[in-house]
Design a protein around this motif. Structure first.
Motif, PDB file in Angstrom:
ATOM      1  N   LYS A  79       0.961  -0.963   0.555  1.00  0.00           N
ATOM      2  CA  LYS A  79      -0.291   0.111  -0.188  1.00  0.00           C
ATOM      3  C   LYS A  79       1.160   1.538  -0.491  1.00  0.00           C
ATOM      4  O   LYS A  79       1.849   1.512   1.247  1.00  0.00           O
ATOM      5  CB  LYS A  79      -0.563   0.162   1.349  1.00  0.00           C
TER       6      LYS A  79
ATOM      7  N   TRP B 201      -2.584   0.946  -3.926  1.00  0.00           N
ATOM      8  CA  TRP B 201      -1.865  -1.219  -3.700  1.00  0.00           C
ATOM      9  C   TRP B 201      -1.632  -1.486  -4.843  1.00  0.00           C
ATOM     10  O   TRP B 201      -2.146  -1.622  -6.536  1.00  0.00           O
ATOM     11  CB  TRP B 201      -3.401  -1.697  -3.624  1.00  0.00           C
TER      12      TRP B 201
ATOM     13  N   TYR C 149       0.233  -5.583  -5.966  1.00  0.00           N
ATOM     14  CA  TYR C 149      -0.040  -6.939  -6.302  1.00  0.00           C
ATOM     15  C   TYR C 149       1.323  -7.579  -6.495  1.00  0.00           C
ATOM     16  O   TYR C 149       0.998  -6.803  -8.512  1.00  0.00           O
ATOM     17  CB  TYR C 149      -1.574  -7.484  -6.378  1.00  0.00           C
TER      18      TYR C 149
ATOM     19  N   ASP D 191      -2.049  -3.523 -10.033  1.00  0.00           N
ATOM     20  CA  ASP D 191      -2.921  -2.275  -9.147  1.00  0.00           C
ATOM     21  C   ASP D 191      -3.944  -2.245  -8.678  1.00  0.00           C
ATOM     22  O   ASP D 191      -4.592  -2.922 -10.124  1.00  0.00           O
ATOM     23  CB  ASP D 191      -1.687  -1.390  -9.066  1.00  0.00           C
ATOM     24  N   ASN D 192      -4.435  -1.286  -8.402  1.00  0.00           N
ATOM     25  CA  ASN D 192      -5.940  -1.143  -7.830  1.00  0.00           C
ATOM     26  C   ASN D 192      -6.568  -0.084  -8.877  1.00  0.00           C
ATOM     27  O   ASN D 192      -7.811  -0.031  -9.219  1.00  0.00           O
ATOM     28  CB  ASN D 192      -6.509  -0.921  -6.346  1.00  0.00           C
TER      29      ASN D 192
END
Length: 326
Positions: free
Chosen positions: A223, A229, A231, A252-253
């Motif tokens: 984060k 975020w 991953y 990512d988000n």
């Protein structure tokens, strides 16, 4: 090459992701120096350079438990090409910028059936432009890692091992940096990682070991300061110690597509271990020069390819690592 999933993977420079890993690296009792031998493109307009050196400082064994203390220094530098100065009217002028990051890493590790390591990084940040604007500041990273060494020995001198590991880090703690009389916070981030390393190790008569194979899947989640975020998923596979193959993925988000990475590494240590595995001997008849490169001096080449969605070209990175076993 593993999608930057480096929170729990013990490799030459993974203490960049988690400073605690340096303590586990110290257990190898090696002095290591690494560098990108040529400038690598981070984006189409920026060049990236990295240099690092690490060494074990202290070592103590008490029964079945060992204690290690390691230290490292690394510098990262990013330099842009000439950029056009943008204003409403247009000036016709160009400028460039340069970022430098000097890092000192210290880490302590306790190894045994359960490995526990903690570490920290102190960093000096320097940013400047060609038109004499600059900013400096200090930052800190902290991290920890825990591994559990599970082994199941066979009757043929080989052992099957499973090593789960978890780790975390807090990066870029510190005060704001001032740039043209305005404060800018450091890009703070929190990351967690998990991996399972498994494989088969063969034991030789002179206490040398070599892996028949090793598989290490890893997953990290991070984060960042802007609520973004990331991953990161990666896999490292080696067969008969001759080569490590890596693949990874970063998502990512936000709405951007996933980014893929690929890589491999070769080293003189692996060539020596490969010779032991295929011959079934401990290579006690090696010449002094062969022993130097198979047991003491290690020259490693690492390659990674990064397919980033916002660049037109695939970016390739090349690293040379030279280590000497104490």
């Amino acid at each position: 090459g593993m999608g930057q999933a480096g929170m729990t993977i013990v490799s030459n420079n993974s203490y960049f992701f988690n400073p605690a890993i340096l303590g586990l690296l110290a257990s190898r009792k090696q002095i290591s120096v690494s560098s990108y031998p040529t400038w690598s493109k981070l984006t189409p307009i920026t060049d990236f350079y990295n240099f690092s050196v690490s060494l074990p400082v202290l070592y103590k064994k008490v029964g079945d438990v060992s204690y290690y203390f390691g230290a490292a220094y690394y510098r990262t530098k990013i330099v842009s090409d000439d950029l056009v100065e943008r204003t409403y009217e247009g000036t016709g002028r160009t400028f460039s910028w340069k970022d430098k990051l000097d890092n000192v890493v210290l880490s302590f590790a306790r190894t045994g059936t359960v490995d526990i390591a903690v570490g920290g990084t102190v960093k000096y940040v320097s940013e400047s432009t060609s038109d004499d604007y600059s900013a400096t500041g200090y930052g800190f990273d902290v991290g920890a890692i825990v591994r559990y060494n599970m082994k199941n020995y066979t009757t043929e001198g080989s052992s099957f091992f499973i090593i789960p590991a978890i780790g975390f880090s807090l990066k870029n703690l510190g005060a704001d940096m001032m740039f043209i009389n305005n404060p800018f916070s450091l890009p703070k981030s929190t990351a967690f990682g998990f991996s399972i390393t498994t494989g088969i190790t063969r034991q030789f008569s002179d206490n040398k070991t070599a892996n028949l194979y090793k598989l290490a899947p890893a997953f990290d989640i991070e984060k960042q300061h802007d609520d973004r975020w990331f991953y990161r998923l990666g896999v490292d596979l080696s067969m008969y110690e001759i080569i490590n193959l890596r693949i990874g993925r970063i998502t990512d988000n936000e709405s951007s597509p996933s980014e893929m990475t690929y890589g491999f590494s070769l080293s003189s240590f692996r060539l020596g271990k490969f010779a032991m595995l295929v011959s079934g001997s401990n290579q006690s008849s090696l010449s002094s020069i062969e022993k130097l490169f198979y047991e003491k001096m290690n020259i490693e080449y690492n390659f990674a390819s990064y397919d980033r969605y916002y660049t037109t070209d695939v970016q390739n990175y090349h690293e040379i690592v030279v280590s000497y076993a104490l």
